[in-house]
Scaffold this active site. Sequence first.
Site, PDB file in Angstrom:
ATOM      1  N   HIS A 114      23.922  -2.771  63.222  1.00 35.33           N
ATOM      2  CA  HIS A 114      22.387  -2.360  62.932  1.00 35.33           C
ATOM      3  C   HIS A 114      21.550  -2.134  64.124  1.00 35.33           C
ATOM      4  O   HIS A 114      20.566  -1.304  64.063  1.00 35.33           O
ATOM      5  CB  HIS A 114      21.796  -3.082  61.831  1.00 35.33           C
ATOM      6  CG  HIS A 114      22.079  -2.690  60.574  1.00 35.33           C
ATOM      7  ND1 HIS A 114      23.339  -2.814  60.065  1.00 35.33           N
ATOM      8  CD2 HIS A 114      21.423  -2.199  59.308  1.00 35.33           C
ATOM      9  CE1 HIS A 114      23.510  -2.417  58.520  1.00 35.33           C
ATOM     10  NE2 HIS A 114      22.222  -2.030  58.249  1.00 35.33           N
ATOM     11  N   ARG A 130      21.952 -14.909  57.384  1.00 34.88           N
ATOM     12  CA  ARG A 130      21.612 -13.731  56.926  1.00 34.88           C
ATOM     13  C   ARG A 130      21.666 -12.649  57.948  1.00 34.88           C
ATOM     14  O   ARG A 130      21.933 -11.394  57.573  1.00 34.88           O
ATOM     15  CB  ARG A 130      20.221 -13.813  56.217  1.00 34.88           C
ATOM     16  CG  ARG A 130      19.894 -12.474  55.290  1.00 34.88           C
ATOM     17  CD  ARG A 130      18.897 -12.703  54.281  1.00 34.88           C
ATOM     18  NE  ARG A 130      18.698 -11.457  53.597  1.00 34.88           N
ATOM     19  CZ  ARG A 130      18.187 -11.235  52.276  1.00 34.88           C
ATOM     20  NH1 ARG A 130      17.666 -12.235  51.721  1.00 34.88           N
ATOM     21  NH2 ARG A 130      17.858 -10.088  51.910  1.00 34.88           N
ATOM     22  N   GLU A 190      27.122   1.144  55.006  1.00 30.18           N
ATOM     23  CA  GLU A 190      27.121  -0.268  54.712  1.00 30.18           C
ATOM     24  C   GLU A 190      28.194  -0.832  53.903  1.00 30.18           C
ATOM     25  O   GLU A 190      28.245  -1.798  54.322  1.00 30.18           O
ATOM     26  CB  GLU A 190      25.856  -0.396  53.702  1.00 30.18           C
ATOM     27  CG  GLU A 190      24.352  -0.071  54.127  1.00 30.18           C
ATOM     28  CD  GLU A 190      23.974  -1.282  55.277  1.00 30.18           C
ATOM     29  OE1 GLU A 190      24.397  -2.283  55.258  1.00 30.18           O
ATOM     30  OE2 GLU A 190      23.142  -0.477  55.787  1.00 30.18           O
ATOM     31  N   GLU A 233      16.410 -15.408  55.862  1.00 27.09           N
ATOM     32  CA  GLU A 233      17.002 -15.022  57.209  1.00 27.09           C
ATOM     33  C   GLU A 233      16.595 -16.010  58.361  1.00 27.09           C
ATOM     34  O   GLU A 233      16.034 -15.355  59.380  1.00 27.09           O
ATOM     35  CB  GLU A 233      16.547 -13.780  57.294  1.00 27.09           C
ATOM     36  CG  GLU A 233      17.413 -12.866  58.627  1.00 27.09           C
ATOM     37  CD  GLU A 233      17.308 -11.346  58.664  1.00 27.09           C
ATOM     38  OE1 GLU A 233      16.909 -10.824  57.566  1.00 27.09           O
ATOM     39  OE2 GLU A 233      17.502 -10.908  59.490  1.00 27.09           O
ATOM     40  N   LYS A 266      27.252 -10.234  49.770  1.00 28.70           N
ATOM     41  CA  LYS A 266      25.911 -10.238  49.937  1.00 28.70           C
ATOM     42  C   LYS A 266      25.023 -11.480  49.461  1.00 28.70           C
ATOM     43  O   LYS A 266      24.246 -12.105  50.009  1.00 28.70           O
ATOM     44  CB  LYS A 266      25.128  -9.001  49.829  1.00 28.70           C
ATOM     45  CG  LYS A 266      23.766  -9.021  50.233  1.00 28.70           C
ATOM     46  CD  LYS A 266      22.657  -7.771  50.389  1.00 28.70           C
ATOM     47  CE  LYS A 266      21.419  -8.215  50.962  1.00 28.70           C
ATOM     48  NZ  LYS A 266      20.501  -7.128  51.280  1.00 28.70           N
ATOM     49  N   HIS A 322      19.619   1.054  64.588  1.00 33.40           N
ATOM     50  CA  HIS A 322      18.289   1.163  64.330  1.00 33.40           C
ATOM     51  C   HIS A 322      17.572   1.923  65.661  1.00 33.40           C
ATOM     52  O   HIS A 322      16.768   2.705  65.310  1.00 33.40           O
ATOM     53  CB  HIS A 322      17.479  -0.220  64.484  1.00 33.40           C
ATOM     54  CG  HIS A 322      17.693  -0.958  63.124  1.00 33.40           C
ATOM     55  ND1 HIS A 322      17.727  -2.317  62.905  1.00 33.40           N
ATOM     56  CD2 HIS A 322      18.049  -0.396  62.000  1.00 33.40           C
ATOM     57  CE1 HIS A 322      17.978  -2.790  61.597  1.00 33.40           C
ATOM     58  NE2 HIS A 322      17.905  -1.461  60.704  1.00 33.40           N
TER      59      HIS A 322
END
Length: 345
Positions: free
Chosen positions: A235, A228, A186, A224, A214, A239
Site C-alpha cells: 500500500h 495489523r 486486495e 493497529e 483478515k 497510496h
Amino acid sequence: MSAETDLGGAIKVPVELGDRSYNVWVGPGIHRELHQVIPGDVSRVAVITQAAVAEAGITVDPGVEHRVFITDDDEHIKTLGAVEELCREFAQWGLTRRDAVVAVGGGAVTDLGGFTAAVYHRGIRVVYVSTTLLGQIDASVGGKTGVNLPEGKNLVGAFWQPSAVLCDTEALDTLPTEEMRSGLGEMAKYHFIADADLDSLGMTERIARCVEIKAEVVAADERESGRRAVLNYGHTLAHALEADGGYDLRHGEAVAVGLVYAAELAHRTGRIDAERVDEHHRVVGGYDLPTCLPDGADADALVSLFSRDKKAVDGVTFMLDGPDGIQPVTGLEPAVLRETLEAIR
Ligand code: GLY
C-alpha cells in the site's frame, strides 16, 4: 479453514474480539437472510444505501420497522456533512440507542454507515451487507470506520465493530469490471499475508479465506499497534500513486503494482530470493492486474510522497516480505527506492 457452513448455505467466518465478536457470512444471495442477523432487541433499523445498489437488485428487509436512507451514488459520500445529515434524519425519526444501522453497499457506504453508527447517540449497533469485492475482503471486516477531509482520506473515524457482516457474492455478478479489479488487487495481497493457497479455491471460498485471514490479523491487533499493519502490504506505493492523482488507476490496480514493488525492494535489500519475486509477478499477473509503473510515473515525486503517507509515523515505512514474513522496514535509502521504481517501469 475453521469457517463452517450455516445461514442459507453461506460460509461463516468468526471474528474473535471477546464480547464484541461477530460473524461474517459469505455466500450467494445472503442479503436475503439479513433478518436473521439483526440483534433480537432491535426494534428499528436505519438502512443506508445507494440508488445504484438497489438498481443492481440488492434491497434488504431487516424484518423490523425500517427506513431507507439513500446517499449519493458517487464515491465521495464519505464526508462529515453526510454524517450530520444522516444523524439529523435519525434524530427527527426518533432512532434510539437500542436501534441499529444497516449499511448496504461497497466500502464507501459501510465506512460512512459504520462511522455514523459509531457516533450517533455515542454509538449504536451496525450490520453491513457488503456488495463489492473490495468491501467484502477489506472494508467491512475489522471495525475501521470513517470519512474523508479535504486534507486526506479517512482522517476522521473510529474503530467500531459491526454486529454481523453479510458478504453477498451474488452481488459481484453485477459489479463493473473496474470495481472488480479493485477488489482483486486486495485479494492478491492475501496470497502473501498468510502464504495462503488461494489458487485452489473457487470465488466464494476464496473470499471467505481472505476474510478469515483478515479476521485473524484483526483479532491479534484490533487497533493497529503492530501486526495489523501487515494489511498495508503493497500500500505505500499504492497510496503514493493515488495521492499523486495523475494516473488512471483503481485502488486494486495501484495495490497490485505496490505488491510487485514491495517484492522487488525486499529482493534488492536481501530479504527474499528471485523465486519469491517471481511468485509476486505470477499472482498479480494471474489476476490480470498491472505489474509495472503506469506510463509517465515520476519516480522522484513518488519517493517524496512515500514520506507523506498517513501510515508513515516513523519516517518512510515499507511492509516487506522476508524470512520472518511481512515486517515493517524503515531507513531505506531514497536512491534504492528510486532505482527499484525504475526497475518496474
Ligand atoms: N484496510 C486495512 C485495515 O483494515 O487495517
